[in-house]
Design a protein around this motif. Sequence first.
Motif, PDB file in Angstrom:
ATOM      1  N   ASN A  65       2.913  20.935 -27.583  1.00  0.00           N
ATOM      2  CA  ASN A  65       3.775  22.019 -27.099  1.00  0.00           C
ATOM      3  C   ASN A  65       5.180  21.551 -26.738  1.00  0.00           C
ATOM      4  OD1 ASN A  65       1.609  23.879 -27.270  1.00  0.00           O
ATOM      5  ND2 ASN A  65       0.795  23.059 -25.360  1.00  0.00           N
ATOM      6  N   ASP A  67       9.147  20.180 -27.414  1.00  0.00           N
ATOM      7  CA  ASP A  67      10.278  20.491 -28.294  1.00  0.00           C
ATOM      8  C   ASP A  67      11.179  19.289 -28.518  1.00  0.00           C
ATOM      9  OD1 ASP A  67       9.828  23.189 -28.984  1.00  0.00           O
ATOM     10  OD2 ASP A  67      10.527  23.824 -27.008  1.00  0.00           O
ATOM     11  N   ARG A 100      14.283  11.108 -43.552  1.00  0.00           N
ATOM     12  CA  ARG A 100      14.184  12.563 -43.407  1.00  0.00           C
ATOM     13  C   ARG A 100      15.287  13.222 -44.234  1.00  0.00           C
ATOM     14  NH1 ARG A 100      13.526  12.086 -36.921  1.00  0.00           N
ATOM     15  NH2 ARG A 100      15.167  10.583 -37.325  1.00  0.00           N
ATOM     16  N   ASP A 127      13.870  19.458 -40.507  1.00  0.00           N
ATOM     17  CA  ASP A 127      12.482  19.089 -40.271  1.00  0.00           C
ATOM     18  C   ASP A 127      11.624  19.709 -41.368  1.00  0.00           C
ATOM     19  OD1 ASP A 127      10.367  18.050 -38.249  1.00  0.00           O
ATOM     20  OD2 ASP A 127       9.728  20.094 -38.762  1.00  0.00           O
ATOM     21  N   SER A 128      10.902  18.871 -42.091  1.00  0.00           N
ATOM     22  CA  SER A 128      10.131  19.363 -43.238  1.00  0.00           C
ATOM     23  C   SER A 128       8.921  20.194 -42.818  1.00  0.00           C
ATOM     24  CB  SER A 128       9.691  18.188 -44.117  1.00  0.00           C
ATOM     25  OG  SER A 128       8.902  17.289 -43.358  1.00  0.00           O
ATOM     26  N   ASN A 129       8.360  19.947 -41.635  1.00  0.00           N
ATOM     27  CA  ASN A 129       7.198  20.715 -41.188  1.00  0.00           C
ATOM     28  C   ASN A 129       7.561  22.141 -40.802  1.00  0.00           C
ATOM     29  OD1 ASN A 129       5.482  18.534 -41.525  1.00  0.00           O
ATOM     30  ND2 ASN A 129       5.839  17.801 -39.455  1.00  0.00           N
ATOM     31  N   GLU A 130       8.685  22.312 -40.124  1.00  0.00           N
ATOM     32  CA  GLU A 130       9.064  23.633 -39.626  1.00  0.00           C
ATOM     33  C   GLU A 130      10.281  24.233 -40.340  1.00  0.00           C
ATOM     34  OE1 GLU A 130       8.829  24.557 -35.586  1.00  0.00           O
ATOM     35  OE2 GLU A 130       7.343  23.018 -35.137  1.00  0.00           O
ATOM     36  N   ASN A 131      10.830  23.488 -41.320  1.00  0.00           N
ATOM     37  CA  ASN A 131      12.018  23.938 -42.042  1.00  0.00           C
ATOM     38  C   ASN A 131      13.091  24.405 -41.047  1.00  0.00           C
ATOM     39  OD1 ASN A 131      13.539  24.275 -44.360  1.00  0.00           O
ATOM     40  ND2 ASN A 131      12.958  26.435 -44.554  1.00  0.00           N
ATOM     41  N   ARG A 132      13.406  23.512 -40.111  1.00  0.00           N
ATOM     42  CA  ARG A 132      14.294  23.836 -39.000  1.00  0.00           C
ATOM     43  C   ARG A 132      15.237  22.658 -38.765  1.00  0.00           C
ATOM     44  NH1 ARG A 132      11.644  25.100 -33.056  1.00  0.00           N
ATOM     45  NH2 ARG A 132      13.582  25.428 -31.921  1.00  0.00           N
ATOM     46  N   GLU A 133      16.504  22.963 -38.423  1.00  0.00           N
ATOM     47  CA  GLU A 133      17.469  21.905 -38.170  1.00  0.00           C
ATOM     48  C   GLU A 133      17.141  21.180 -36.870  1.00  0.00           C
ATOM     49  OE1 GLU A 133      21.483  23.386 -38.204  1.00  0.00           O
ATOM     50  OE2 GLU A 133      21.491  23.621 -40.379  1.00  0.00           O
ATOM     51  N   ALA A 134      17.276  19.857 -36.928  1.00  0.00           N
ATOM     52  CA  ALA A 134      17.002  19.024 -35.756  1.00  0.00           C
ATOM     53  C   ALA A 134      18.015  17.884 -35.709  1.00  0.00           C
ATOM     54  CB  ALA A 134      15.590  18.466 -35.821  1.00  0.00           C
ATOM     55  N   TRP A 155      15.424  19.831 -31.371  1.00  0.00           N
ATOM     56  CA  TRP A 155      15.871  20.924 -32.232  1.00  0.00           C
ATOM     57  C   TRP A 155      17.357  21.186 -32.013  1.00  0.00           C
ATOM     58  CZ3 TRP A 155      12.496  21.148 -35.690  1.00  0.00           C
ATOM     59  CH2 TRP A 155      11.139  21.098 -35.417  1.00  0.00           C
TER      60      TRP A 155
END
Length: 190
Positions: A65, A67, A100, A127-134, A155
């Motif tokens: 859980n 971030d 990454r 991020d390849s798992n969540e397709n989200r910028e980090a 994130w």
Amino acid sequence: MGKKKGKPEWIKETLEIDDNHGWQSKPGYKIFVAGRGAVRFDVPQDWHFEPNEKSFSFHDATPPNDDCRLEVSYNHLPKQDWSLFPLEHTVKKVATADRRDVIEVGEVVKVKRQTARIAWIQIKFIDSNENREAYSRICVGLGSSIQCLITFDYWADQAEKLTPVWDEVINSLVLGLYIRDPRTGFAIPD
């Protein structure tokens, strides 16, 4: 007898500190010390701590859980002059070799302390798992025959909230200041 694999066995010990102890941190933070003072920095007081086989990590919540993840490892170096070690070049090389999906590499930030040299860099990736910028911040510190590696992944949309955490880690980072008695927090004299 074979060697056990997996997570090391850690012994947690709680000590009462002396009334006149020398420990100080910013309000809302706690002090992390590894190796009796090989590495020391401050982290948010309510973050979750996890010892790993070769590193220590902190999370803003109990995984999965969480971030963000702040992770540190360190090595004892031979006693020699490390002032010519190409620290900035090394940090840049680590960032550009990241596997990454890196979309941005920042500039190296250098910090000079009386007894340490610190350099860090930021990369932005998908991020390849969540397709989200980090973001990932990568720091290498050298001082008092200690080398540390600190990474901080979070994130991109939480940068405003989490950048001050990184700033406090870097501002409070001390290498090779050994503590004789953790109840007092005072360093061992050279």
